[in-house]
Design a protein around this motif. Sequence first.
Motif, PDB file in Angstrom:
ATOM      1  N   THR A  68      -2.580  11.657  -5.044  1.00 20.83           N
ATOM      2  CA  THR A  68      -1.800   9.549  -5.552  1.00 20.83           C
ATOM      3  C   THR A  68      -3.356  10.074  -6.363  1.00 20.83           C
ATOM      4  OG1 THR A  68      -3.205   9.366  -3.720  1.00 20.83           O
ATOM      5  CG2 THR A  68      -0.741   8.875  -3.172  1.00 20.83           C
ATOM      6  N   SER A  69      -2.387   9.357  -7.398  1.00 20.28           N
ATOM      7  CA  SER A  69      -3.773   8.843  -8.402  1.00 20.28           C
ATOM      8  C   SER A  69      -3.413   8.044  -9.410  1.00 20.28           C
ATOM      9  CB  SER A  69      -4.435   9.923  -9.313  1.00 20.28           C
ATOM     10  OG  SER A  69      -3.423  10.686  -9.922  1.00 20.28           O
ATOM     11  N   ASP A  89       0.557  -1.508   0.097  1.00 22.92           N
ATOM     12  CA  ASP A  89       0.043   0.364   0.103  1.00 22.92           C
ATOM     13  C   ASP A  89       1.093   0.933   0.454  1.00 22.92           C
ATOM     14  OD1 ASP A  89      -3.098   1.162   1.891  1.00 22.92           O
ATOM     15  OD2 ASP A  89      -1.829   1.450   0.715  1.00 22.92           O
ATOM     16  N   ILE A  90       0.838   2.185  -1.032  1.00 20.33           N
ATOM     17  CA  ILE A  90       1.730   3.123  -1.330  1.00 20.33           C
ATOM     18  C   ILE A  90       1.229   4.162  -0.220  1.00 20.33           C
ATOM     19  CG2 ILE A  90       2.501   4.699  -2.589  1.00 20.33           C
ATOM     20  CD1 ILE A  90       3.161   2.530  -3.878  1.00 20.33           C
ATOM     21  N   HIS A  91      -0.200   4.504  -0.281  1.00 15.78           N
ATOM     22  CA  HIS A  91      -0.436   5.386   1.005  1.00 15.78           C
ATOM     23  C   HIS A  91       0.527   5.068   2.541  1.00 15.78           C
ATOM     24  CE1 HIS A  91      -3.978   6.123  -1.364  1.00 15.78           C
ATOM     25  NE2 HIS A  91      -3.457   6.263  -2.126  1.00 15.78           N
ATOM     26  N   GLU A  92       0.199   3.390   2.714  1.00 22.28           N
ATOM     27  CA  GLU A  92       0.932   3.701   3.981  1.00 22.28           C
ATOM     28  C   GLU A  92       2.457   3.813   4.229  1.00 22.28           C
ATOM     29  OE1 GLU A  92       0.533  -0.561   6.497  1.00 22.28           O
ATOM     30  OE2 GLU A  92       1.798  -1.005   5.276  1.00 22.28           O
ATOM     31  N   GLY A  93       3.305   4.063   3.527  1.00 19.44           N
ATOM     32  CA  GLY A  93       4.397   4.174   3.253  1.00 19.44           C
ATOM     33  C   GLY A  93       4.676   5.975   3.245  1.00 19.44           C
ATOM     34  N   ARG A 115      -2.999  14.998   2.745  1.00 15.85           N
ATOM     35  CA  ARG A 115      -2.985  14.672   2.301  1.00 15.85           C
ATOM     36  C   ARG A 115      -4.389  14.017   0.818  1.00 15.85           C
ATOM     37  NH1 ARG A 115      -1.992  13.225   7.562  1.00 15.85           N
ATOM     38  NH2 ARG A 115      -0.454  11.580   7.935  1.00 15.85           N
ATOM     39  N   GLU A 116      -4.514  13.575  -0.216  1.00 18.78           N
ATOM     40  CA  GLU A 116      -4.970  14.269  -0.989  1.00 18.78           C
ATOM     41  C   GLU A 116      -4.954  13.155  -1.916  1.00 18.78           C
ATOM     42  OE1 GLU A 116      -6.143  18.586  -1.709  1.00 18.78           O
ATOM     43  OE2 GLU A 116      -5.232  17.549  -3.492  1.00 18.78           O
ATOM     44  N   TYR A 117      -5.459  11.665  -1.000  1.00 21.95           N
ATOM     45  CA  TYR A 117      -5.125  10.301  -1.497  1.00 21.95           C
ATOM     46  C   TYR A 117      -6.277   9.921  -2.066  1.00 21.95           C
ATOM     47  CZ  TYR A 117      -1.666   9.815   1.679  1.00 21.95           C
ATOM     48  OH  TYR A 117      -0.116   9.679   3.079  1.00 21.95           O
ATOM     49  N   GLY A 118      -5.719   9.520  -3.944  1.00 22.29           N
ATOM     50  CA  GLY A 118      -6.715   8.763  -4.609  1.00 22.29           C
ATOM     51  C   GLY A 118      -6.847   6.938  -4.171  1.00 22.29           C
ATOM     52  N   ASN A 119      -7.948   6.145  -5.123  1.00 20.22           N
ATOM     53  CA  ASN A 119      -7.754   4.777  -4.855  1.00 20.22           C
ATOM     54  C   ASN A 119      -7.290   4.406  -5.800  1.00 20.22           C
ATOM     55  OD1 ASN A 119      -9.332   2.941  -4.055  1.00 20.22           O
ATOM     56  ND2 ASN A 119     -11.029   2.555  -5.536  1.00 20.22           N
ATOM     57  N   ASP A 157       2.612   7.772   4.503  1.00 17.71           N
ATOM     58  CA  ASP A 157       1.951   7.840   5.947  1.00 17.71           C
ATOM     59  C   ASP A 157       2.827   7.761   7.441  1.00 17.71           C
ATOM     60  OD1 ASP A 157      -0.676   9.154   5.336  1.00 17.71           O
ATOM     61  OD2 ASP A 157      -1.456   6.884   5.409  1.00 17.71           O
ATOM     62  N   SER A 158       3.545   6.605   6.625  1.00 16.51           N
ATOM     63  CA  SER A 158       5.183   6.006   7.698  1.00 16.51           C
ATOM     64  C   SER A 158       6.539   7.682   8.275  1.00 16.51           C
ATOM     65  CB  SER A 158       5.317   4.752   7.211  1.00 16.51           C
ATOM     66  OG  SER A 158       4.775   4.192   7.333  1.00 16.51           O
ATOM     67  N   THR A 159       6.195   7.546   6.519  1.00 18.15           N
ATOM     68  CA  THR A 159       7.662   8.209   5.971  1.00 18.15           C
ATOM     69  C   THR A 159       7.327  10.017   7.119  1.00 18.15           C
ATOM     70  OG1 THR A 159       7.867   7.216   3.875  1.00 18.15           O
ATOM     71  CG2 THR A 159       8.986   9.948   4.195  1.00 18.15           C
ATOM     72  N   ILE A 160       5.558  10.590   7.010  1.00 17.21           N
ATOM     73  CA  ILE A 160       5.285  11.637   7.263  1.00 17.21           C
ATOM     74  C   ILE A 160       5.347  11.919   8.594  1.00 17.21           C
ATOM     75  CG2 ILE A 160       3.308  13.128   8.012  1.00 17.21           C
ATOM     76  CD1 ILE A 160       2.431  12.375   4.814  1.00 17.21           C
ATOM     77  N   MET A 161       5.122  10.095   9.688  1.00 18.84           N
ATOM     78  CA  MET A 161       5.374  10.006  10.918  1.00 18.84           C
ATOM     79  C   MET A 161       6.408  10.638  11.935  1.00 18.84           C
ATOM     80  SD  MET A 161       3.780   9.357  14.123  1.00 18.84           S
ATOM     81  CE  MET A 161       2.357   8.062  14.134  1.00 18.84           C
ATOM     82  N   ILE A 162       7.248   9.695  10.297  1.00 18.10           N
ATOM     83  CA  ILE A 162       8.998   9.869  10.467  1.00 18.10           C
ATOM     84  C   ILE A 162       9.489  11.319  10.483  1.00 18.10           C
ATOM     85  CG2 ILE A 162      11.013   9.559  10.192  1.00 18.10           C
ATOM     86  CD1 ILE A 162       9.741   6.554   9.674  1.00 18.10           C
ATOM     87  N   LEU A 163       8.788  12.207   9.326  1.00 18.34           N
ATOM     88  CA  LEU A 163       9.141  13.356   9.766  1.00 18.34           C
ATOM     89  C   LEU A 163       8.414  14.726  10.708  1.00 18.34           C
ATOM     90  CD1 LEU A 163       9.978  13.814   6.331  1.00 18.34           C
ATOM     91  CD2 LEU A 163      11.353  14.136   7.809  1.00 18.34           C
ATOM     92  N   GLN A 164       7.552  14.090  11.499  1.00 21.68           N
ATOM     93  CA  GLN A 164       6.442  14.938  12.025  1.00 21.68           C
ATOM     94  C   GLN A 164       7.220  15.947  13.134  1.00 21.68           C
ATOM     95  OE1 GLN A 164       2.959  13.817  11.732  1.00 21.68           O
ATOM     96  NE2 GLN A 164       2.946  16.132  12.418  1.00 21.68           N
TER      97      GLN A 164
END
Length: 442
Positions: free
Chosen positions: A349-350, A267-271, A296-300, A273-280
């Motif tokens: 993402t799209s 799941d690209i979104h999971e990656g 975050r404007e995530y697509g399906n 989100d994890s990167t954003i958490m580390i840079l929080q």
Amino acid sequence: MKESELILVVDDTPANLEVLSEALTDAGFEVAIATDGERAIKQAQCSLPSLILLDVMMPGIDGFETCRRLKASTITQDIPIIFMTALSETNDKVRGFNLGAADYITKPFQEAELIVRVQTQLKLRNFHQILEQQITERTAELTDALRQLQSSQLKLIQSEKMATLGQLVAGVAHEINNPVSFIHGNLEHMEGYTQTLLNFLQLYQKHYPEPVDEIQEQAEEHDLEFLQEDVVKTLASMKIGTQRIREIVRSLRNFSRMDEAEFKAVDIHEGLDSTIMILQHRLKAKPEYPQIRVIREYGNLPLIKCYAGQLNQAFMNILANAIDALEEMNDHRSYKEIQHNPGCIVIRTSVVDSQSIEIRITDNGPGIPEEIQQRIFDPFFTTKPVGKGTGMGMSITYQIITEKHNGKLECFSKPGEGATFAIQIPIYQQVHEVTALSKQCL
């Protein structure tokens, strides 16, 4: 109550010492005696009793002065003191409590009452000692875990040697997870212990609904009802804190994905989100300027076959550079100007078509001049001061996207209008083709 706890009885009347010693011995305590305040202080410092029964009216220094000296000493300050006195004036009782006394017993006293008061103070003392020790240990472990986590986050940002970064993060996450899990699990036991003690206290209150004035005054002075509620809330807050650390550790693991080093669907979104958490911690508000927002404007998106850890490292480089640009821009603006137009990063993402997906990372920073855009992916090219960057970050990112994932990485920017990095990744790839290309890059 511990077995054979030592009670120091201080009284200048032999008859009182005999009666008290017999009652306490019958209740299973060891008893030491002193006939004046000076001897009591010396004996307490030497033998460290679990509790002191202290007469107020004595020759030499009285009980109040004896109590003051005991509480002033680091050796004896934590020993609970119960005053024994015929004084009934409220001022005398208040004076004793202000000096650090735990309770009062008024002469003549009932033997049963004396034993109950002693046992209650010992149980409270033992509970406080256990709780303080547990909290100190857990706090030290949490502090150490947080320090390690902060250190690893700093290394993630400063280091551009991406080939070893995934292993570093995975190792640190594993080491942090063990003590944090231990703390989190033991906090559940502490909740049970605390509840048991609170139940005991409620049972005591049930059978003694109308306590003597001294107990009532003590309960009101220390707001016993509030303490019963707050200790539970405090433990709950500690559990939330450890859970938060566990979530951060999980993000670190997701970021490195060293347990998924193979080419597989993720799941690209999971990656992201994890990167954003580390840079929080770099996104949070600082005294000089407000927080940097991430939208975050995530697509399906479908699951994408990729080297997840390497792709996350590419996201890290792009997002860290965007933060660097926003911080540099903020250094030249007033706080009011920044508030009017705060720093912002938008991640979209799209699905482009049936063959590929796109991730666009856009910031509203100062933008990138055209001459720099032409060289931004060149190895060892950097616009940062000496010691701030090697110029390898974006070059490695380009390699990860284009060579290891058969993708495309482009930069669009105009000075004063921010910058956009567009990543396109194929949805389906031939594993053997990607593997061959990856080996050529090693």
